[in-house]
Design a protein around this motif. Structure first.
Motif, PDB file in Angstrom:
ATOM      1  N   SER A 295       0.824  -1.215   0.000  1.00  0.00           N
ATOM      2  CA  SER A 295       0.000   0.000   0.000  1.00  0.00           C
ATOM      3  C   SER A 295       0.855   1.259   0.000  1.00  0.00           C
ATOM      4  O   SER A 295       0.501   2.264  -0.631  1.00  0.00           O
TER       5      SER A 295
ATOM      6  N   MET B  16      -0.020   0.731  -4.377  1.00  0.00           N
ATOM      7  CA  MET B  16      -0.828  -0.343  -4.933  1.00  0.00           C
ATOM      8  C   MET B  16      -2.134  -0.465  -4.150  1.00  0.00           C
ATOM      9  O   MET B  16      -2.147  -0.360  -2.919  1.00  0.00           O
ATOM     10  N   ASP B  17      -3.224  -0.706  -4.853  1.00  0.00           N
ATOM     11  CA  ASP B  17      -4.532  -0.890  -4.230  1.00  0.00           C
ATOM     12  C   ASP B  17      -4.730  -2.367  -3.929  1.00  0.00           C
ATOM     13  O   ASP B  17      -4.923  -3.178  -4.838  1.00  0.00           O
ATOM     14  N   LYS B  18      -4.689  -2.740  -2.636  1.00  0.00           N
ATOM     15  CA  LYS B  18      -4.760  -4.151  -2.262  1.00  0.00           C
ATOM     16  C   LYS B  18      -6.094  -4.792  -2.637  1.00  0.00           C
ATOM     17  O   LYS B  18      -6.181  -6.007  -2.790  1.00  0.00           O
ATOM     18  N   LYS B  19      -7.132  -3.988  -2.815  1.00  0.00           N
ATOM     19  CA  LYS B  19      -8.438  -4.534  -3.186  1.00  0.00           C
ATOM     20  C   LYS B  19      -8.440  -5.064  -4.624  1.00  0.00           C
ATOM     21  O   LYS B  19      -9.274  -5.894  -4.985  1.00  0.00           O
ATOM     22  N   ASN B  20      -7.515  -4.587  -5.428  1.00  0.00           N
ATOM     23  CA  ASN B  20      -7.492  -4.974  -6.843  1.00  0.00           C
ATOM     24  C   ASN B  20      -6.385  -5.968  -7.176  1.00  0.00           C
ATOM     25  O   ASN B  20      -6.046  -6.160  -8.342  1.00  0.00           O
TER      26      ASN B  20
ATOM     27  N   THR C  48       4.720  -1.046 -10.454  1.00  0.00           N
ATOM     28  CA  THR C  48       4.299   0.020  -9.545  1.00  0.00           C
ATOM     29  C   THR C  48       4.230   1.346 -10.307  1.00  0.00           C
ATOM     30  O   THR C  48       4.655   1.420 -11.472  1.00  0.00           O
TER      31      THR C  48
ATOM     32  N   THR D 277      -1.143  -9.620   0.544  1.00  0.00           N
ATOM     33  CA  THR D 277      -2.530  -9.382   0.944  1.00  0.00           C
ATOM     34  C   THR D 277      -2.761 -10.054   2.293  1.00  0.00           C
ATOM     35  O   THR D 277      -1.901 -10.761   2.812  1.00  0.00           O
TER      36      THR D 277
ATOM     37  N   GLY E  94       0.305   6.619  -0.046  1.00  0.00           N
ATOM     38  CA  GLY E  94       0.753   5.647  -1.040  1.00  0.00           C
ATOM     39  C   GLY E  94       1.888   6.162  -1.896  1.00  0.00           C
ATOM     40  O   GLY E  94       1.992   5.814  -3.067  1.00  0.00           O
TER      41      GLY E  94
END
Length: 261
Positions: free
Chosen positions: A47, A51-55, A77, A88, A226
């Motif tokens: 994060s 980076m978006d951990k949800k994606n 990145t 994750t 971020g």
């Protein structure tokens, strides 16, 4: 061949992730091909580097536990020349799952050895523990960078840390060495910081980087946006310190290469 380095200290809050993100960023900005592997279940490098951990579909968990090729998990990145194998929340259960796996200490080493010719440097951000994830990181790298906070209990647990490195060196990775020790959160106005510096230098004898990372509010803020510090505030004291550290790291690296050749 890539130079592989684990950022390692079993204590939390000493600057591991901050060091990993910013050292990787400066090296990548200077044209080095860099891969960082986030093997901490907290996923702060993931994060903190934007980076978006949800994606994230595939992570280091899938590489270590699921047998997925690291090529499938590598993401680019926002920083040119800097790639990541992200972490994750799934990774939190990996310690337990690894206990039932054959050759559990070298799963990461076996997985990433195919990447050696694609990068100049591979950095692994370790969790604040001495479990199987950390052992996997130490078994997979050439050397270790140890961030140490300039506080009263700075060397508490360092003996255990050194014993862990020695055990991995003896049983899993004979070539493992200490790359260097970074003094973080340094405040030159206090006698405590000065005393800790002297104590750490005496303990590690010649392994401590000249560059020290100061206490700096911008360094503390940047992960929540971020962004590495060179993007968030490139003129602050923290950015200047990490730029100096990256220069010192490269200088030492080139010197060691010449000695080997």
């Amino acid at each position: 061949m890539a130079k592989s380095i684990a950022i390692f200290n079993q204590k939390g809050g000493v600057g591991k992730t901050t060091t990993n993100i910013n050292l990787c960023t400066y090296l990548a900005t200077w044209g080095k091909k860099v891969l960082t592997i986030d093997i901490d279940p907290q996923g702060n490098t993931t994060s903190g580097i934007g980076m978006d951990k949800k994606n994230i579909n595939l992570s280091v968990y899938d590489v270590i536990i699921g047998g997925v090729s690291p090529d499938e998990a590598i993401l680019h990145t926002p920083i040119k020349n800097l790639d990541i194998i992200p972490s994750t929340v799934q990774l939190a259960g990996a310690e337990i799952e690894l206990t039932e796996v054959n050759q559990r200490e070298v799963k990461l080493k076996e997985a990433i050895k195919s990447l050696d010719d694609r990068y100049d440097f591979i950095f692994i951000d370790c969790p604040p523990s001495l479990g199987l994830l950390t052992i996997n990181a130490l078994a997979a790298v050439d050397s270790v960078i140890i961030p140490i906070q300039c506080e009263f209990y700075a060397l508490e647990g360092v003996g255990q840390l050194i014993r862990t490195i020695q055990l991995v060196k003896k049983g899993l990775n004979p070539a493992l060495e200490i790359e260097g020790v970074i003094l973080c959160m340094y405040d030159g106005r206090t006698n405590l910081s000065t005393a800790v510096v002297d104590e750490v230098k005496n303990f590690f004898k010649g392994k401590v980087y000249t560059t020290m990372i100061p206490r700096n509010i911008k360094l503390a803020e940047s992960p929540s946006f971020g962004q590495p510090i060179m993007i968030y505030d490139p003129k602050c004291r923290g950015a200047e310190a990490y730029e100096d550290l990256a220069k010192e790291f490269i200088k030492n690296h080139m010197k060691n290469r010449k000695e080997v050749i």
